[in-house]
Design a protein around this motif. Structure first.
Motif, mmCIF file in Angstrom:
data_model
loop_
_atom_site.group_PDB
_atom_site.id
_atom_site.type_symbol
_atom_site.label_atom_id
_atom_site.label_comp_id
_atom_site.label_asym_id
_atom_site.label_seq_id
_atom_site.Cartn_x
_atom_site.Cartn_y
_atom_site.Cartn_z
ATOM 1 N N THR A 70 0.834 -1.207 0.000
ATOM 2 C CA THR A 70 0.000 0.000 0.000
ATOM 3 C C THR A 70 0.870 1.259 0.000
ATOM 4 O O THR A 70 0.613 2.202 -0.762
ATOM 5 C CB THR A 70 -0.949 -0.024 1.219
ATOM 6 N N GLN A 71 1.890 1.277 0.854
ATOM 7 C CA GLN A 71 2.753 2.468 0.897
ATOM 8 C C GLN A 71 3.436 2.689 -0.437
ATOM 9 O O GLN A 71 3.584 3.816 -0.906
ATOM 10 C CB GLN A 71 3.799 2.350 2.020
ATOM 11 N N ARG A 72 3.869 1.599 -1.073
ATOM 12 C CA ARG A 72 4.545 1.739 -2.368
ATOM 13 C C ARG A 72 3.585 2.333 -3.408
ATOM 14 O O ARG A 72 3.934 3.213 -4.181
ATOM 15 C CB ARG A 72 5.059 0.377 -2.848
ATOM 16 N N ALA A 73 2.351 1.814 -3.397
ATOM 17 C CA ALA A 73 1.367 2.298 -4.384
ATOM 18 C C ALA A 73 1.019 3.766 -4.128
ATOM 19 O O ALA A 73 0.957 4.571 -5.072
ATOM 20 C CB ALA A 73 0.118 1.428 -4.335
ATOM 21 N N ILE A 74 0.810 4.104 -2.858
ATOM 22 C CA ILE A 74 0.427 5.499 -2.546
ATOM 23 C C ILE A 74 1.602 6.444 -2.819
ATOM 24 O O ILE A 74 1.454 7.456 -3.517
ATOM 25 C CB ILE A 74 -0.026 5.631 -1.071
ATOM 26 N N ASN A 75 2.762 6.124 -2.265
ATOM 27 C CA ASN A 75 3.904 7.038 -2.421
ATOM 28 C C ASN A 75 4.284 7.195 -3.892
ATOM 29 O O ASN A 75 4.598 8.289 -4.354
ATOM 30 C CB ASN A 75 5.115 6.543 -1.625
ATOM 31 N N TYR A 133 -3.918 -6.170 -2.513
ATOM 32 C CA TYR A 133 -4.208 -5.465 -3.767
ATOM 33 C C TYR A 133 -5.442 -4.577 -3.583
ATOM 34 O O TYR A 133 -5.430 -3.393 -3.926
ATOM 35 C CB TYR A 133 -4.435 -6.486 -4.887
ATOM 36 N N ALA A 134 -6.495 -5.149 -3.014
ATOM 37 C CA ALA A 134 -7.751 -4.393 -2.846
ATOM 38 C C ALA A 134 -7.546 -3.203 -1.911
ATOM 39 O O ALA A 134 -8.031 -2.093 -2.168
ATOM 40 C CB ALA A 134 -8.847 -5.311 -2.319
ATOM 41 N N ILE A 135 -6.812 -3.432 -0.829
ATOM 42 C CA ILE A 135 -6.579 -2.333 0.123
ATOM 43 C C ILE A 135 -5.736 -1.249 -0.539
ATOM 44 O O ILE A 135 -6.030 -0.047 -0.444
ATOM 45 C CB ILE A 135 -5.900 -2.874 1.404
ATOM 46 N N SER A 136 -4.691 -1.673 -1.253
ATOM 47 C CA SER A 136 -3.810 -0.663 -1.859
ATOM 48 C C SER A 136 -4.565 0.129 -2.934
ATOM 49 O O SER A 136 -4.395 1.342 -3.048
ATOM 50 C CB SER A 136 -2.548 -1.306 -2.439
ATOM 51 N N LYS A 137 -5.437 -0.523 -3.700
ATOM 52 C CA LYS A 137 -6.171 0.204 -4.731
ATOM 53 C C LYS A 137 -7.144 1.206 -4.090
ATOM 54 O O LYS A 137 -7.306 2.320 -4.577
ATOM 55 C CB LYS A 137 -6.953 -0.758 -5.646
ATOM 56 N N ALA A 152 -6.100 8.632 -1.881
ATOM 57 C CA ALA A 152 -4.963 9.556 -1.714
ATOM 58 C C ALA A 152 -4.770 10.408 -2.971
ATOM 59 O O ALA A 152 -4.492 11.608 -2.891
ATOM 60 C CB ALA A 152 -3.694 8.757 -1.412
ATOM 61 N N ALA A 153 -4.935 9.792 -4.132
ATOM 62 C CA ALA A 153 -4.754 10.527 -5.394
ATOM 63 C C ALA A 153 -5.825 11.626 -5.531
ATOM 64 O O ALA A 153 -5.518 12.764 -5.910
ATOM 65 C CB ALA A 153 -4.822 9.558 -6.572
ATOM 66 N N LEU A 154 -7.074 11.273 -5.219
ATOM 67 C CA LEU A 154 -8.150 12.262 -5.340
ATOM 68 C C LEU A 154 -7.946 13.426 -4.367
ATOM 69 O O LEU A 154 -8.127 14.593 -4.718
ATOM 70 C CB LEU A 154 -9.509 11.589 -5.091
ATOM 71 N N GLU A 155 -7.517 13.084 -3.142
ATOM 72 C CA GLU A 155 -7.272 14.152 -2.157
ATOM 73 C C GLU A 155 -6.150 15.075 -2.612
ATOM 74 O O GLU A 155 -6.244 16.298 -2.517
ATOM 75 C CB GLU A 155 -6.856 13.535 -0.807
#
Ligand SMILES: NC(=O)c1ccc[n+]([C@@H]2O[C@H](COP(=O)([O-])OP(=O)(O)OC[C@H]3O[C@@H](n4cnc5c(N)ncnc54)[C@H](OP(=O)(O)O)[C@@H]3O)[C@@H](O)[C@H]2O)c1
Length: 249
Positions: free
Chosen positions: A105-110, A168-172, A178-181
């Motif tokens: 999740t951190q990798r996907a968000i960051n 996968y589901a949590i990271s998506k 995070a992207a929308l914010e």
């Protein structure tokens, strides 16, 4: 400034969906930059065969390939510089939960926020299309027959499930939020797309994960259950609409 229709960056060019997008963008006269993970990445010791991208019609004149990894979020500036649009498609896909969920999740968000920051820095990007997933929508306790984009998956609900692909589901879910914010806060024009399962022929050498899942009954992998099916052309049609909307084509 790029001549013709301009330059678009597609992240994760080695992937199933991204490689189709690159092919279609080149077909339609765009110049394309794509990012791929370096073959020197310690997690990726095998050297990548990128000939399927380099040999696409128009690629020798209009395709540029950069190395960038979501684990290094500040590494996307060069790929995004000069682009008018960005299709962010790359994501850690780990249906077998090999890595801890928090790491994925951190990798996907960051990585995603790094890409959005590069878009702001570029001064050229007009619109970003972020590829989300129905996994960011349907994992919740709502007892309804149909869900649309106003529904969100509930991360606590997912954690309690006895199911594959939880990270996968949590990271998506958390990455789209995070992207929308970020986009709202910084005035960035961001569209998120929510494909369901995409199946169909693939032009990348890797056996696409969603195609493998859709063939689970035939291939005999009972762990992979099919949640829903939308054909490839439909999803690419959705992309085409977002894309046309983004660039007035
Ligand atoms: N296919 C579907 O049914 C479906 C449905 C809904 C949403 N989506 C979304 O659509 C997007 C593409 O999916 P896909 O099916 O095309 O998946 P895919 O074929 O597995 O492609 C994923 C891409 O992301 C790249 N990637 C993974 N980790 C990375 C990292 N740390 N840094 C940089 N790149 C990284 C992969 O690179 P490597 O080749 O180096 O591994 C690959 O190019 C994803 O965002 C996915 O969530 C897909």
């Amino acid at each position: 400034m790029e001549e013709g229709k301009g330059r678009v960056c597609v992240t994760g060019g080695t992937g199933f969906i991204a490689s189709w997008l690159i092919m279609r963008l080149l077909d339609h006269g765009y110049s394309v930059t794509t990012t791929v993970r370096s073959e020197l990445d310690p997690e990726h010791r095998n050297s990548k065969d990128l000939s399927f991208l380099k040999n696409l019609p128009g690629a020798s004149e209009r395709l540029r390939i950069f190395h960038a990894d979501l684990s290094h979020p500040d590494g996307f500036d060069a790929a995004i510089a000069g682009c008018t649009g960005v299709l962010h498609v790359a994501t850690p896909v780990d249906f077998e939960d090999k890595e801890p969920e928090e790491v994925i999740t951190q990798r996907a968000i960051n990585g995603t926020l790094g890409i959005l920051k590069s878009c702001l820095k570029s001064g050229t990007v007009k619109r970003v299309v972020y590829t989300s997933s129905n996994a960011a929508v349907f994992y919740n306790d709502k007892d309804v027959d149909m869900m649309d984009e106003t529904f969100w998956s509930d991360v606590d609900y997912i954690r309690k499930l006895d199911s594959w692909g939880k990270s996968y589901a949590i990271s998506k879910t958390l990455t789209e939020r995070a992207a929308l914010e970020f986009a709202e806060e910084h005035g960035l024009d961001l569209v998120t797309l929510i494909p369901s399962m995409v199946v169909g022929p693939f032009i990348c050498p890797k056996f696409a994960g969603s195609v493998r899942s859709s063939l689970a009954l035939i291939l005999g992998n009972v762990k992979l259950k099919i949640c829903c099916v939308m054909n490839r052309s439909h999803t690419l049609f959705v992309y085409a609409i977002a894309f046309a909307f983004a660039f007035n084509v």
